[in-house]
Design an enzyme around this catalytic site. Structure first.
Site, short mmCIF file in Angstrom:
data_model
loop_
_atom_site.label_atom_id
_atom_site.label_comp_id
_atom_site.label_asym_id
_atom_site.label_seq_id
_atom_site.Cartn_x
_atom_site.Cartn_y
_atom_site.Cartn_z
N GLY A 122 0.84 -1.20 0.00
CA GLY A 122 0.00 0.00 0.00
C GLY A 122 0.87 1.25 0.00
N TYR A 153 -2.02 6.87 6.31
CA TYR A 153 -1.69 8.07 5.54
C TYR A 153 -0.72 8.99 6.30
CZ TYR A 153 -5.32 6.65 2.28
OH TYR A 153 -6.07 5.96 1.35
C1 LIG Z 1 -5.17 0.94 3.67
C2 LIG Z 1 -4.43 -0.06 2.78
C3 LIG Z 1 -4.36 0.50 1.35
C4 LIG Z 1 -3.01 -0.25 3.33
O1 LIG Z 1 -2.32 -1.14 2.47
P1 LIG Z 1 -1.20 -2.14 3.04
O2 LIG Z 1 -0.53 -2.74 1.87
O3 LIG Z 1 -1.82 -3.06 4.02
O4 LIG Z 1 -0.27 -1.13 3.83
P2 LIG Z 1 1.31 -1.29 4.03
O5 LIG Z 1 1.63 -2.71 4.32
O6 LIG Z 1 2.00 -0.64 2.89
O7 LIG Z 1 1.51 -0.42 5.34
C5 LIG Z 1 2.35 0.72 5.35
C6 LIG Z 1 2.38 1.24 6.76
O8 LIG Z 1 1.06 1.66 7.15
C7 LIG Z 1 0.63 0.91 8.29
N1 LIG Z 1 -0.78 0.58 8.08
C8 LIG Z 1 -1.30 -0.19 7.12
N2 LIG Z 1 -2.64 -0.24 7.25
C9 LIG Z 1 -2.93 0.51 8.32
C10 LIG Z 1 -4.13 0.84 8.95
N3 LIG Z 1 -5.30 0.39 8.53
N4 LIG Z 1 -4.07 1.65 10.03
C11 LIG Z 1 -2.88 2.13 10.47
N5 LIG Z 1 -1.70 1.84 9.90
C12 LIG Z 1 -1.74 1.05 8.85
C13 LIG Z 1 1.49 -0.32 8.33
O9 LIG Z 1 1.61 -0.82 9.65
C14 LIG Z 1 2.80 0.18 7.78
O10 LIG Z 1 3.50 0.86 8.80
P3 LIG Z 1 5.12 0.89 8.80
O11 LIG Z 1 5.53 1.63 7.54
O12 LIG Z 1 5.43 1.61 10.06
O13 LIG Z 1 5.54 -0.54 8.79
C15 LIG Z 1 -5.10 -1.45 2.79
O14 LIG Z 1 -5.20 -1.89 4.13
C16 LIG Z 1 -6.49 -1.45 2.17
O15 LIG Z 1 -6.64 -1.62 0.97
N6 LIG Z 1 -7.52 -1.33 3.01
C17 LIG Z 1 -8.90 -1.42 2.55
C18 LIG Z 1 -9.29 -0.26 1.68
C19 LIG Z 1 -9.14 1.06 2.39
O16 LIG Z 1 -9.56 1.21 3.54
N7 LIG Z 1 -8.56 2.03 1.67
C20 LIG Z 1 -8.37 3.36 2.18
C21 LIG Z 1 -9.59 4.18 1.90
S1 LIG Z 1 -9.38 5.84 2.52
#
Ligand SMILES: CC(C)(COP(=O)(O)OP(=O)(O)OC[C@H]1O[C@@H](n2cnc3c(N)ncnc32)[C@H](O)[C@@H]1OP(=O)(O)O)[C@@H](O)C(=O)NCCC(=O)NCCS
Length: 173
Positions: A122, A153
């Site tokens: 992400g 974010y």
């Molecule tokens: C939000 C989303 C895009 C994150 O993608 P991901 O591939 O899991 O995220 P990453 O593995 O790249 O995480 C990057 C960092 O963010 C943190 N992180 C990821 N999801 C998080 C969450 N929901 N809340 C807080 N921190 C989060 C991770 O711990 C990581 O931290 P680090 O850099 O300190 O290790 C994914 O969870 C998703 O698709 N969620 C469902 C759709 C959604 O809610 N989209 C956003 C709409 S506003």
């Protein structure tokens, strides 16, 4: 360890960040075809049913396909993320931004398939989108974060309510 290396330290992936300018660019390169690799694309000819499946997988409400097509066509930048195994490609992430093409851009529809979450993808997807926006000299990038992803974010440098500015919404009755 640089950003790309630290993101893709899992087996079967190595970094090739200098290819990031092309419309379909490989973030990871592997000599063996049987090893999956992740790549990013700015092409818009995405199978919208595949995109719908991706959005279904994270529980988003369905939207009319014709409207999604229009939204993608009219977006400023689209970055999708794919896993390739042999000749098969799977859409595993998506993001897009709208813009006035000069000052401002707003990011929408950031999603990573649950099977691939928590691996730094992400973050990589967002970095690619922001990089493309910066290449277009866009300096004000905004988004609307669901409450449960605010910290995701924040980790990318986004600030909630800078200088007290509030996002405001209007909906039809
Ligand atoms: C939000 C989303 C895009 C994150 O993608 P991901 O591939 O899991 O995220 P990453 O593995 O790249 O995480 C990057 C960092 O963010 C943190 N992180 C990821 N999801 C998080 C969450 N929901 N809340 C807080 N921190 C989060 C991770 O711990 C990581 O931290 P680090 O850099 O300190 O290790 C994914 O969870 C998703 O698709 N969620 C469902 C759709 C959604 O809610 N989209 C956003 C709409 S506003």
């Amino acid at each position: 360890m640089g950003f790309w290396k630290s993101l893709f330290s899992s087996p079967g992936v190595t970094a090739a960040p200098n290819q990031a300018q092309s419309s379909r660019f490989v973030a990871e390169a592997e000599s063996s075809l049987s090893v999956p690799r992740i790549f990013f694309s700015t092409e818009r000819d995405i199978d919208l049913y595949e995109l719908e499946e991706l959005c279904d997988a994270v529980g988003w409400s369905r939207r009319p396909i014709r409207k999604v097509r229009k939204a993608i066509q009219h977006s400023f930048i689209v970055v999708s993320m794919w896993e390739q195994r042999d000749t098969r490609r799977r859409l595993i992430g998506f993001s897009r931004a709208t813009s006035d093409h000069a000052f401002n851009a707003t990011i929408w529809d950031v999603v990573v398939h649950p099977d691939y979450q928590g691996k730094g993808l992400g973050k990589a997807l967002m970095k690619q989108l922001i990089k493309k926006l910066r290449n277009e000299d866009i300096s004000n990038v905004t988004l609307f974060a669901d409450p449960h992803v605010v910290n995701f974010y924040k980790g990318l440098g986004f600030m909630p309510d800078p200088e007290g500015i509030k996002g405001m919404f209007w909906y039809p009755d």
